[in-house]
Design a protein around this motif. Structure first.
Motif, PDB file in Angstrom:
ATOM      1  N   THR A 296       0.850  -1.183   0.000  1.00 14.61           N
ATOM      2  CA  THR A 296       0.000   0.000   0.000  1.00 14.61           C
ATOM      3  C   THR A 296       0.889   1.237   0.000  1.00 14.61           C
ATOM      4  N   ALA A 297       0.766   2.019  -1.061  1.00 15.40           N
ATOM      5  CA  ALA A 297       1.530   3.254  -1.178  1.00 15.40           C
ATOM      6  C   ALA A 297       0.918   4.331  -0.297  1.00 15.40           C
TER       7      ALA A 297
ATOM      8  N   PRO B 194       8.702   7.918  -1.529  1.00 16.07           N
ATOM      9  CA  PRO B 194       9.509   8.828  -2.363  1.00 16.07           C
ATOM     10  C   PRO B 194       8.801   9.146  -3.692  1.00 16.07           C
ATOM     11  N   ALA B 195       8.951  10.377  -4.132  1.00 10.83           N
ATOM     12  CA  ALA B 195       8.334  10.822  -5.384  1.00 10.83           C
ATOM     13  C   ALA B 195       8.760   9.934  -6.553  1.00 10.83           C
ATOM     14  N   ALA B 196       9.997   9.479  -6.545  1.00 13.06           N
ATOM     15  CA  ALA B 196      10.474   8.614  -7.628  1.00 13.06           C
ATOM     16  C   ALA B 196       9.686   7.302  -7.688  1.00 13.06           C
ATOM     17  N   ASP B 197       9.287   6.782  -6.531  1.00 14.93           N
ATOM     18  CA  ASP B 197       8.473   5.558  -6.512  1.00 14.93           C
ATOM     19  C   ASP B 197       7.116   5.800  -7.157  1.00 14.93           C
ATOM     20  N   HIS B 198       6.504   6.942  -6.827  1.00 17.99           N
ATOM     21  CA  HIS B 198       5.206   7.261  -7.431  1.00 17.99           C
ATOM     22  C   HIS B 198       5.330   7.430  -8.943  1.00 17.99           C
TER      23      HIS B 198
END
Length: 187
Positions: free
Chosen positions: A160-161, A166-170
């Motif tokens: 679950t995000a 981190p923005a890079a993951d999104h």
């Protein structure tokens, strides 16, 4: 906004927090009433029952997602990414839908009263225009795009995000989701 509308809004907001955390059975009208600063008697006058309030809360949350992520059948990858972002920003909807499945509608349509005709027509029109695989029923396309967008939502079985990731993951997830939807429904 008049006083009654403001009271209803506070009840919907407090109900969303309570029901997302505890479901219908575990949700307490006393806590909702205190949080909303609205008497239980007034809450019952507005919604009839705890279940009526839950239904209103779920409908309100769905309306918020529909506003945040309108279906654009000519851009299913973009639609899926908007849903991802909406679920990330408003995780309560997914939790409320989960409780509704567990406690209220274990099978069949979760939103039986919703008119899906315009969405299905949009998908069918995109199929006719050669943008989406025409061999797939429009209802199935719509359901699968929603499910794919929920991959990292509170309904996920794997991860679950949260907005704290981190923005890079999104960005990676958005790109992966868009690519998967594009490939899955290409004509």
């Amino acid at each position: 906004m008049d006083k009654a509308q403001a009271s209803r809004r506070r009840l919907l907001d407090a109900g969303a927090v309570e029901f997302a955390a505890h479901g219908v059975a575990g949700g307490r009208v006393d806590r909702i009433s205190v949080q909303a600063k609205v008497s239980k008697a007034q809450m019952y006058a507005y919604y009839g029952s705890k279940e009526g309030l839950f239904d209103a809360v779920l409908a309100d949350q769905v309306e918020g997602i529909l506003d945040a992520a309108p279906l654009t059948a000519d851009d299913l990858p973009g639609y899926a990414v908007r849903l991802y972002d909406a679920y990330l920003a408003h995780p309560r909807l997914v939790r409320l839908a989960g409780w509704a499945r567990l406690e209220r509608s274990p099978v069949g349509h979760l939103f039986a009263e919703a008119d899906e005709t315009p969405k299905l027509r949009a998908v069918a029109d995109a199929q006719d225009a050669g943008l989406i695989d025409p061999s797939l029923p429009p209802a199935d396309v719509h359901a699968m795009v929603i499910a794919m967008a929920m991959t990292w939502s509170p309904g996920s079985l794997t991860y679950t995000a949260t907005t704290d990731d981190p923005a890079a993951d999104h960005e990676r997830r958005r790109a992966s989701l868009a690519a998967a939807v594009r490939r899955a429904f290409a004509p």
